[in-house]
Structures are given as C-alpha cells and as structure tokens.
Motif scaffolding. Structure first.
Motif, PDB file in Angstrom:
ATOM      1  N   SER A  57     111.743 -24.126  46.631  1.00 47.68           N
ATOM      2  CA  SER A  57     113.015 -24.236  47.331  1.00 47.68           C
ATOM      3  C   SER A  57     114.192 -24.143  46.368  1.00 47.68           C
ATOM      4  O   SER A  57     114.145 -24.637  45.244  1.00 47.68           O
ATOM      5  CB  SER A  57     113.072 -25.581  48.076  1.00 47.68           C
ATOM      6  OG  SER A  57     114.370 -25.810  48.595  1.00 47.68           O
ATOM      7  N   SER A  58     115.260 -23.501  46.820  1.00 42.81           N
ATOM      8  CA  SER A  58     116.473 -23.411  46.010  1.00 42.81           C
ATOM      9  C   SER A  58     117.127 -24.772  45.827  1.00 42.81           C
ATOM     10  O   SER A  58     117.969 -24.950  44.946  1.00 42.81           O
ATOM     11  CB  SER A  58     117.475 -22.445  46.669  1.00 42.81           C
ATOM     12  OG  SER A  58     116.927 -21.141  46.745  1.00 42.81           O
ATOM     13  N   ASP A  59     116.722 -25.737  46.673  1.00 40.35           N
ATOM     14  CA  ASP A  59     117.274 -27.091  46.590  1.00 40.35           C
ATOM     15  C   ASP A  59     116.378 -28.026  45.790  1.00 40.35           C
ATOM     16  O   ASP A  59     116.576 -29.239  45.802  1.00 40.35           O
ATOM     17  CB  ASP A  59     117.460 -27.675  48.002  1.00 40.35           C
ATOM     18  CG  ASP A  59     118.389 -26.827  48.860  1.00 40.35           C
ATOM     19  OD1 ASP A  59     119.346 -26.262  48.297  1.00 40.35           O
ATOM     20  OD2 ASP A  59     118.151 -26.736  50.074  1.00 40.35           O
ATOM     21  N   ALA A  60     115.401 -27.474  45.082  1.00 39.99           N
ATOM     22  CA  ALA A  60     114.422 -28.300  44.382  1.00 39.99           C
ATOM     23  C   ALA A  60     114.978 -28.955  43.123  1.00 39.99           C
ATOM     24  O   ALA A  60     114.317 -29.786  42.512  1.00 39.99           O
ATOM     25  CB  ALA A  60     113.194 -27.472  44.024  1.00 39.99           C
ATOM     26  N   GLY A  61     116.195 -28.592  42.715  1.00 36.32           N
ATOM     27  CA  GLY A  61     116.767 -29.147  41.497  1.00 36.32           C
ATOM     28  C   GLY A  61     116.435 -28.291  40.295  1.00 36.32           C
ATOM     29  O   GLY A  61     115.731 -27.289  40.389  1.00 36.32           O
ATOM     30  N   ASN A  64     119.470 -23.077  38.487  1.00 35.79           N
ATOM     31  CA  ASN A  64     120.015 -22.372  39.639  1.00 35.79           C
ATOM     32  C   ASN A  64     119.197 -21.093  39.834  1.00 35.79           C
ATOM     33  O   ASN A  64     119.283 -20.166  39.039  1.00 35.79           O
ATOM     34  CB  ASN A  64     121.481 -22.042  39.383  1.00 35.79           C
ATOM     35  CG  ASN A  64     122.170 -21.504  40.618  1.00 35.79           C
ATOM     36  OD1 ASN A  64     121.635 -21.570  41.720  1.00 35.79           O
ATOM     37  ND2 ASN A  64     123.355 -20.964  40.446  1.00 35.79           N
ATOM     38  N   ASP A  66     116.810 -18.357  42.770  1.00 37.11           N
ATOM     39  CA  ASP A  66     116.616 -17.874  44.133  1.00 37.11           C
ATOM     40  C   ASP A  66     115.235 -18.311  44.600  1.00 37.11           C
ATOM     41  O   ASP A  66     114.217 -17.855  44.062  1.00 37.11           O
ATOM     42  CB  ASP A  66     116.724 -16.349  44.189  1.00 37.11           C
ATOM     43  CG  ASP A  66     118.145 -15.859  43.959  1.00 37.11           C
ATOM     44  OD1 ASP A  66     119.089 -16.602  44.285  1.00 37.11           O
ATOM     45  OD2 ASP A  66     118.312 -14.736  43.438  1.00 37.11           O
TER      46      ASP A  66
END
Length: 201
Positions: A57-61, A64, A66
């Motif tokens: 996930s792009s929100d995984a930390g 930055n 994709d």
C-alpha cells in the motif's frame, strides 16, 4: 536473509547520465538519508530521485512509492514498464523505465535499490555507482526493534548472520549512518553534488 530473486525486465538503453543506487540493510536509514539529500538538492534540475513501484500500500509508510497489486505489477512488468525489478521480503519492486529517458538526457538518477539486484542494475545501466548505507549492529537492532516486528534477540541473531558489505565488481562508496542525520545526510548530499560537478565539467 531475504527471499530476493532479482529480475531484469528488459535490456537498458545506452545511457549518458549516471544511475546511483542506494543500498543497505533494513534499519540503515536509506529513505531518511535520501529525503535529506533530496531536500538539499531540490533546486538542481540535473538530479532525479526515482519513485519505485512496490506491491504494498502507498500508505504503508517509509519511502514515497507507487503501491500496486501483484497482478498490476506483473502486468506492468510484462509491458516493459520497468528497467529493473526484483523480489525481496515477499514484495515485488520495480524501477520505472522512464528513468532511461532521463539518463539519455544526461541526468543523474538516484534510486533506492537492493544489494541482491545490483547485478541487474549493472546490466541495465552502463554508468552505475553504488552508495552503501550501513550502521553498527546495535544501532540497526535498536531501529528495527522500534518497528515492533521482532524481538531484540531475534534481530541480533539475524544481523550476526548477515554482511554489510557489497559483493561484486561495483563502484561503491560506503556511508556509516550510525550517528546524526545531519552528518550522514550531508555526506550523501556531498557525494551527489560531487557527481553533479563531474557531469557539468
């Protein structure tokens, strides 16, 4: 050790720029140092920090990137969208083929890579430099322990089995990131600025 199986998506084009790959063990602080250097060199149009494609996930930390599904990654790989790709820690990683256009224009491209994939980077890019970010075992263990995925004892045993060296015939510069971000980040930025000066000369 990771379950890394490097893959090369397609042959690299003749390059006039310089590909710089930043590698190092988990906990060495590669992402943090690259962010530091990117901020310092933000006004330099000659430098490009590649944005990786990763099957998480792009929100995984962390960096930055994709984030894509494995199905989407496989589709893009077959379409030739990556100049280099590899697997590690159960994930797939890809460097966009668009970096070849930047290299053709004489730019300097910096990518977060993997020691296991360096042979593929070397095959794809005629001019390759490797920056190996390391830290002492105690510092690595403390950083990894803070992530809460393993106990300190498990981490120390794993670190004892691994090497911080880069194996193979590569142009390697090692930066010890055991100390302050300002010191290590400056060392990385200075190396990149030195490369910029060479490209401009």
């Amino acid at each position: 050790m990771s379950d890394s199986t490097p893959q090369r998506s397609h042959p690299g084009a003749k390059s006039h720029g310089v590909m710089i790959v930043v590698v190092g063990p988990s906990g060495a602080g590669k992402d943090t140092l690259m962010e530091f250097a990117a901020a310092r060199l933000s006004d330099c149009s000659l430098v490009h920090f590649a944005r990786r494609v990763i099957t998480r996930s792009s929100d995984a930390g962390g960096e930055n990137h994709d984030g894509v599904s494995q199905e989407e990654f496989d589709r893009r790989q077959k379409a030739g969208d990556f100049c280099v790709s590899w697997q590690a820690h159960g994930l797939s990683y890809g460097i966009p083929a668009s970096v070849e256009d930047r290299l053709e224009q004489g730019e300097i491209v910096i990518a977060n890579g993997s020691r296991s994939a360096l042979a593929n980077f070397k095959a794809a890019f005629p001019v390759l430099k490797v920056i190996n970010i390391v830290a002492t075992p105690d510092v690595l263990a403390a950083r990894l322990e803070s992530r809460g995925r393993e106990s300190r004892e498990e981490i120390l045993r794993r670190l004892q089995r691994s090497s911080l060296e880069v194996s193979g015939d590569f142009d390697v510069t090692t930066i010890d990131n055991s100390g302050s971000l300002e010191h290590s980040g400056k060392a990385l930025a200075d190396l990149l600025e030195e490369q910029i000066s060479r490209c401009n000369s």
